[in-house]
Motif scaffolding. Sequence first.
Motif, PDB file in Angstrom:
ATOM      1  N   VAL A 175       0.836  -1.196   0.000  1.00 53.93           N
ATOM      2  CA  VAL A 175       0.000   0.000   0.000  1.00 53.93           C
ATOM      3  C   VAL A 175       0.881   1.259   0.000  1.00 53.93           C
ATOM      4  N   ALA A 176       1.756   1.362   0.999  1.00 52.03           N
ATOM      5  CA  ALA A 176       2.586   2.559   1.133  1.00 52.03           C
ATOM      6  C   ALA A 176       3.795   2.232   1.993  1.00 52.03           C
ATOM      7  N   ALA A 177       4.866   3.004   1.813  1.00 49.52           N
ATOM      8  CA  ALA A 177       6.066   2.828   2.621  1.00 49.52           C
ATOM      9  C   ALA A 177       6.724   4.171   2.858  1.00 49.52           C
ATOM     10  N   ILE A 178       7.465   4.249   3.959  1.00 48.96           N
ATOM     11  CA  ILE A 178       8.133   5.483   4.321  1.00 48.96           C
ATOM     12  C   ILE A 178       9.520   5.151   4.848  1.00 48.96           C
ATOM     13  N   SER A 179      10.479   5.975   4.478  1.00 47.26           N
ATOM     14  CA  SER A 179      11.856   5.729   4.869  1.00 47.26           C
ATOM     15  C   SER A 179      12.084   6.044   6.347  1.00 47.26           C
ATOM     16  N   LYS A 180      13.274   5.688   6.814  1.00 44.24           N
ATOM     17  CA  LYS A 180      13.590   5.818   8.236  1.00 44.24           C
ATOM     18  C   LYS A 180      13.405   7.242   8.752  1.00 44.24           C
ATOM     19  N   SER A 181      13.804   8.204   7.970  1.00 41.99           N
ATOM     20  CA  SER A 181      13.705   9.602   8.392  1.00 41.99           C
ATOM     21  C   SER A 181      12.369  10.225   8.018  1.00 41.99           C
ATOM     22  N   GLY A 182      11.614   9.542   7.173  1.00 39.12           N
ATOM     23  CA  GLY A 182      10.355  10.080   6.680  1.00 39.12           C
ATOM     24  C   GLY A 182      10.497  10.894   5.413  1.00 39.12           C
ATOM     25  N   GLY A 183      11.702  11.005   4.893  1.00 42.40           N
ATOM     26  CA  GLY A 183      11.928  11.857   3.742  1.00 42.40           C
ATOM     27  C   GLY A 183      11.524  11.266   2.403  1.00 42.40           C
ATOM     28  N   ILE A 184      11.351   9.952   2.354  1.00 42.96           N
ATOM     29  CA  ILE A 184      10.975   9.279   1.109  1.00 42.96           C
ATOM     30  C   ILE A 184       9.724   8.453   1.366  1.00 42.96           C
ATOM     31  N   THR A 185       8.757   8.573   0.468  1.00 42.65           N
ATOM     32  CA  THR A 185       7.546   7.767   0.553  1.00 42.65           C
ATOM     33  C   THR A 185       7.268   7.122  -0.796  1.00 42.65           C
ATOM     34  N   LYS A 186       6.597   5.993  -0.749  1.00 42.92           N
ATOM     35  CA  LYS A 186       6.181   5.284  -1.956  1.00 42.92           C
ATOM     36  C   LYS A 186       4.743   4.830  -1.760  1.00 42.92           C
ATOM     37  N   TYR A 187       3.992   4.788  -2.870  1.00 42.35           N
ATOM     38  CA  TYR A 187       2.597   4.405  -2.823  1.00 42.35           C
ATOM     39  C   TYR A 187       2.260   3.451  -3.964  1.00 42.35           C
ATOM     40  N   ALA A 188       1.331   2.561  -3.692  1.00 46.19           N
ATOM     41  CA  ALA A 188       0.746   1.778  -4.766  1.00 46.19           C
ATOM     42  C   ALA A 188      -0.095   2.703  -5.641  1.00 46.19           C
ATOM     43  N   ASP A 189      -0.147   2.404  -6.929  1.00 45.15           N
ATOM     44  CA  ASP A 189      -0.914   3.254  -7.844  1.00 45.15           C
ATOM     45  C   ASP A 189      -2.382   3.332  -7.435  1.00 45.15           C
ATOM     46  N   SER A 190      -2.894   2.266  -6.854  1.00 41.62           N
ATOM     47  CA  SER A 190      -4.311   2.210  -6.505  1.00 41.62           C
ATOM     48  C   SER A 190      -4.697   3.164  -5.374  1.00 41.62           C
ATOM     49  N   VAL A 191      -3.706   3.643  -4.614  1.00 39.66           N
ATOM     50  CA  VAL A 191      -4.023   4.520  -3.481  1.00 39.66           C
ATOM     51  C   VAL A 191      -3.402   5.903  -3.622  1.00 39.66           C
ATOM     52  N   LYS A 192      -2.603   6.090  -4.653  1.00 42.60           N
ATOM     53  CA  LYS A 192      -1.911   7.360  -4.829  1.00 42.60           C
ATOM     54  C   LYS A 192      -2.922   8.499  -4.940  1.00 42.60           C
ATOM     55  N   GLY A 193      -2.676   9.568  -4.187  1.00 41.46           N
ATOM     56  CA  GLY A 193      -3.589  10.703  -4.181  1.00 41.46           C
ATOM     57  C   GLY A 193      -4.718  10.595  -3.187  1.00 41.46           C
ATOM     58  N   ARG A 194      -4.906   9.401  -2.616  1.00 43.70           N
ATOM     59  CA  ARG A 194      -5.974   9.210  -1.620  1.00 43.70           C
ATOM     60  C   ARG A 194      -5.418   8.893  -0.241  1.00 43.70           C
TER      61      ARG A 194
END
Length: 124
Positions: free
Chosen positions: A48-67
Amino acid sequence: QVQLVESGGGLVQAGGSLRLSCAASGHTFSNYHMGWFRQAPGKEREFVAAISKSGGITKYADSVKGRFTISRDNAKNTVYLQMNSLKPEDTAVYYCAANDYFYLVVTPQRYDYWGQGTQVTVSS
């Protein structure tokens, strides 16, 4: 060993919002990337989503991006998943997970620690 406990799931109507929380204990929280995954009945667990140790990088699945928005508070040892504009297809058990891999990854097999999950049900 890292212990993870999710909360915040529930029943919501389509178009509504929920915020999931995942409290961590056992090790230094800021040493771990954090991810949210979900699993619907009869389906494989998916990213679904992930966040790096510091919070500076995030990733999202296309199905949830923007929501959906993932965030973390390292002072509180907690990661969050704000879910807006929910759809019935978002219905699943949501899990948070942790790893200390070199870089942020989205495959569940790379995550070493998992919570017990929290149910999210979106009615149409």
